[in-house]
Design a protein around this motif. Sequence first.
Motif, short mmCIF file in Angstrom:
data_model
loop_
_atom_site.label_atom_id
_atom_site.label_comp_id
_atom_site.label_asym_id
_atom_site.label_seq_id
_atom_site.Cartn_x
_atom_site.Cartn_y
_atom_site.Cartn_z
N ASN A 21 0.81 -1.21 0.00
CA ASN A 21 0.00 0.00 0.00
C ASN A 21 0.85 1.26 0.00
OD1 ASN A 21 -2.79 -0.96 -0.02
ND2 ASN A 21 -2.24 -1.94 1.89
N ALA A 22 1.97 1.25 0.70
CA ALA A 22 2.87 2.41 0.68
C ALA A 22 3.42 2.62 -0.72
CB ALA A 22 4.00 2.22 1.69
N GLN A 24 1.96 1.83 -3.58
CA GLN A 24 0.88 2.37 -4.42
C GLN A 24 0.66 3.85 -4.13
OE1 GLN A 24 -2.50 -0.15 -3.74
NE2 GLN A 24 -1.70 -1.79 -5.01
N LEU A 25 0.66 4.21 -2.86
CA LEU A 25 0.46 5.61 -2.49
C LEU A 25 1.62 6.47 -2.98
CD1 LEU A 25 -1.42 7.54 -1.06
CD2 LEU A 25 -0.25 7.00 1.07
N HIS A 26 2.82 5.97 -2.87
CA HIS A 26 4.02 6.68 -3.33
C HIS A 26 3.94 6.92 -4.85
CE1 HIS A 26 8.20 7.93 -3.03
NE2 HIS A 26 8.50 7.12 -4.03
N LEU A 28 1.19 6.97 -6.74
CA LEU A 28 0.11 7.93 -7.00
C LEU A 28 0.55 9.35 -6.67
CD1 LEU A 28 -3.06 6.12 -5.65
CD2 LEU A 28 -2.57 6.73 -8.01
N ASP A 29 1.23 9.52 -5.56
CA ASP A 29 1.65 10.85 -5.14
C ASP A 29 2.66 11.43 -6.13
OD1 ASP A 29 1.66 13.07 -3.27
OD2 ASP A 29 3.70 12.42 -2.82
N ARG A 33 0.32 14.15 -8.20
CA ARG A 33 0.20 15.30 -7.30
C ARG A 33 0.16 16.60 -8.11
NH1 ARG A 33 4.64 16.95 -2.82
NH2 ARG A 33 4.38 14.78 -2.24
N LEU A 42 4.12 12.36 2.78
CA LEU A 42 5.01 11.45 2.06
C LEU A 42 6.38 12.07 1.80
CD1 LEU A 42 2.48 9.98 -0.49
CD2 LEU A 42 3.45 8.84 1.49
#
Length: 111
Positions: A21-22, A24-26, A28-29, A33, A42
Amino acid sequence: MENTKIKKLEPKEWLDRVIDNADQLHILDNALRPEEVTYTCLDVTNCWSEFPQIHLGAENVRFFGALFNLPIDLSTVHYSKERPYVEVSITYRAHHIFGLEYISREEASKL
């Protein structure tokens, strides 16, 4: 959903999910962003790294280091408001997993 029991994960399964999950979030960010958003939580975790760092606390880092039989690294001594600390870390799936451990001045002088 209210009556659904939440099953606790085994430590390895939990850490693998956190890392997935980290990641995926990284991704996306970094990719999505908007320019107007200049700073997020992040960024604290080293935005230049390909993989996000994960802060678990020193005791948990030692637990996972023992569980996976990984070497535990200690950083040089740092200071926060004149309190000495070291960063306790392991590398798992190319992620830097760390915790901060405050130490006494005597211990700091020995390192």
